[in-house]
Design an enzyme around this catalytic site. Sequence first.
Site, PDB file in Angstrom:
ATOM      1  N   GLN A 101       0.888  -1.190  -0.058  1.00 30.85           N
ATOM      2  CA  GLN A 101       0.140  -0.044   0.048  1.00 30.85           C
ATOM      3  C   GLN A 101       0.849   1.116   0.139  1.00 30.85           C
ATOM      4  O   GLN A 101       0.204   2.231  -0.117  1.00 30.85           O
ATOM      5  CB  GLN A 101      -1.039  -0.026   1.144  1.00 30.85           C
ATOM      6  CG  GLN A 101      -2.156  -1.057   0.979  1.00 30.85           C
ATOM      7  CD  GLN A 101      -2.758  -1.177   2.254  1.00 30.85           C
ATOM      8  OE1 GLN A 101      -2.602  -1.822   3.229  1.00 30.85           O
ATOM      9  NE2 GLN A 101      -4.156  -0.409   2.363  1.00 30.85           N
TER      10      GLN A 101
ATOM     11  N   HIS B 104       1.076  -9.417   4.134  1.00 27.40           N
ATOM     12  CA  HIS B 104      -0.097  -8.705   3.917  1.00 27.40           C
ATOM     13  C   HIS B 104      -0.770  -8.761   2.936  1.00 27.40           C
ATOM     14  O   HIS B 104      -0.766  -7.907   2.000  1.00 27.40           O
ATOM     15  CB  HIS B 104       0.344  -7.115   4.603  1.00 27.40           C
ATOM     16  CG  HIS B 104      -0.852  -6.359   5.046  1.00 27.40           C
ATOM     17  ND1 HIS B 104      -0.902  -5.646   6.412  1.00 27.40           N
ATOM     18  CD2 HIS B 104      -1.830  -6.060   4.474  1.00 27.40           C
ATOM     19  CE1 HIS B 104      -1.876  -5.086   6.544  1.00 27.40           C
ATOM     20  NE2 HIS B 104      -2.751  -5.077   5.353  1.00 27.40           N
TER      21      HIS B 104
ATOM     22  N   ASN C  73      -1.708 -11.369   8.075  1.00 25.84           N
ATOM     23  CA  ASN C  73      -2.583 -10.096   8.277  1.00 25.84           C
ATOM     24  C   ASN C  73      -3.955 -10.608   7.734  1.00 25.84           C
ATOM     25  O   ASN C  73      -4.280 -11.153   6.523  1.00 25.84           O
ATOM     26  CB  ASN C  73      -2.349  -8.961   7.294  1.00 25.84           C
ATOM     27  CG  ASN C  73      -3.243  -7.737   7.837  1.00 25.84           C
ATOM     28  OD1 ASN C  73      -3.586  -7.397   8.813  1.00 25.84           O
ATOM     29  ND2 ASN C  73      -4.228  -7.437   6.678  1.00 25.84           N
ATOM     30  N   GLU C  74      -5.001 -10.664   8.820  1.00 25.34           N
ATOM     31  CA  GLU C  74      -6.315 -10.981   8.380  1.00 25.34           C
ATOM     32  C   GLU C  74      -6.650 -11.999   7.319  1.00 25.34           C
ATOM     33  O   GLU C  74      -7.339 -11.806   6.358  1.00 25.34           O
ATOM     34  CB  GLU C  74      -6.865  -9.664   7.627  1.00 25.34           C
ATOM     35  CG  GLU C  74      -6.965  -8.374   8.630  1.00 25.34           C
ATOM     36  CD  GLU C  74      -7.682  -7.105   8.084  1.00 25.34           C
ATOM     37  OE1 GLU C  74      -7.923  -7.179   6.976  1.00 25.34           O
ATOM     38  OE2 GLU C  74      -7.689  -6.157   8.894  1.00 25.34           O
TER      39      GLU C  74
END
Length: 451
Positions: free
Chosen positions: A26, A121, A165-166
């Site tokens: 990101q 991620h 991540n998630e």
Amino acid sequence: MILQAGEGGRRLPPGFLIGCATAAHQVEGRIDNDWQQWSAEDPSRIADRSNASVACDHYARYREDLAELGAMHHNAHRFSVEWARVEPEPGWFDRAALDHYADVVRACRAAGMEPVVTLHHFTMPRWFARGGGVLRRDAPRLFARYASACAESFGDDVTWWLTINEPAVLAVIGHLQGRWPPGERSLWRTLRVLRGLLLMHAAGAQALHTVAARRGRPAHVSVAHHERPLRPRRRASPLDRAAALVPNHIFNRWFLRACAAGRLLPPLGDGRRIAGLRESLDYLGVNYYCDDAVSFDAASPGTLFARQEADPSLPHSSFGWAIDATGLRRALRSLWQEFRLPLLITENGVADVADELRPRFIVDHLNAALDAVDDGVDLRGYLHWTAWDNFEWAEGYTQRFGLFAVDPVTQARTPKPSATLYASICATGVVPGHAPGDPDPEAYHRGAGAR
Ligand code: FCB
């Protein structure tokens, strides 16, 4: 018990970690991975037809960026390592990329910030995705090899780790909703991917622990769990209650319960014991944004008849997500009561183009976190999502979560009012009872309007 600090302010607990969370894809720019391929193949997959080719150019600017966060009194910083950079070809580890992340860790420490390092991620090397991604048979072994390389190269300066991540978000958006790579729409594949991510997490955590033990280093390892409680839209409706039950279990609890049991639990597994799983959580990383309302939808067998939406009775962010700080307190209590692990808020933030909601959002959510501490929850810190406006996956640059605005042409960073407010909280360790200079308290209650 939290000390009260003048004018209704409340003091953060001693040693509390406070800062921001980011993710490589990101912010870094110039990464060649599955996501870059996804956005290049068909630009219409991204709301503004953008991509992360430049993003915040953080790969080049990390020293100044981290120094600036340190100067704003953050004492912790979460970032992710880009697997595709570190292992661009299977089994070939790029020394320069590993050295880069070693230097990012040093730069965090030089700025007075405890690094919190995520290994995965959402993105993956193209070669890994090509071979079946998370569902490859050798995915756990490959992820463990990559985790070991990171721990060997810069782990001596890292204590706080996050493997993945998630997992549930990655499984659902990439394999059920088809909005992220690889663009599948299959409940069956979604469940298999969630199980695959659990196996990768167990292997990765074991690798991190093994390297740390050999080097005589402490390692606190966890997963960044996305907690998004799914509540029946109409409490009195048995159908809505039933529709929320199974998705809520699978999305919010299956992964963590499997870790606690050390086994592949039903309905996604047969109870088989998995090496390293039971020891894989030293604490619990919690990403919390909001709760969602679920209603029964006979037309949607593919989602187990559940229609999920933001609670219409609450204010919404510009992303359309509900805003209700009391949900954070409930989430922390519920996770603490069930798992009895120290908690670290690894993400919490709000999409807000004009920074009209964020100051109050931060104050309310930190107060909710302190309420949870008063309730007895062992909470170690709060990492705000995020430092800089960045590439927000399928939303491109249309959703802005940053404390700093970033000029896409000059890359100049400009602190928003929320950045200054956050800096004063970090500097004093005191959370005000209300957001000082809140530009328009009414705006918050109106919300920024759903998309
Ligand atoms: C989380 C992701 C993070 C960011 C925020 C807004 O689900 O972990 O990368 O996209 O949402």
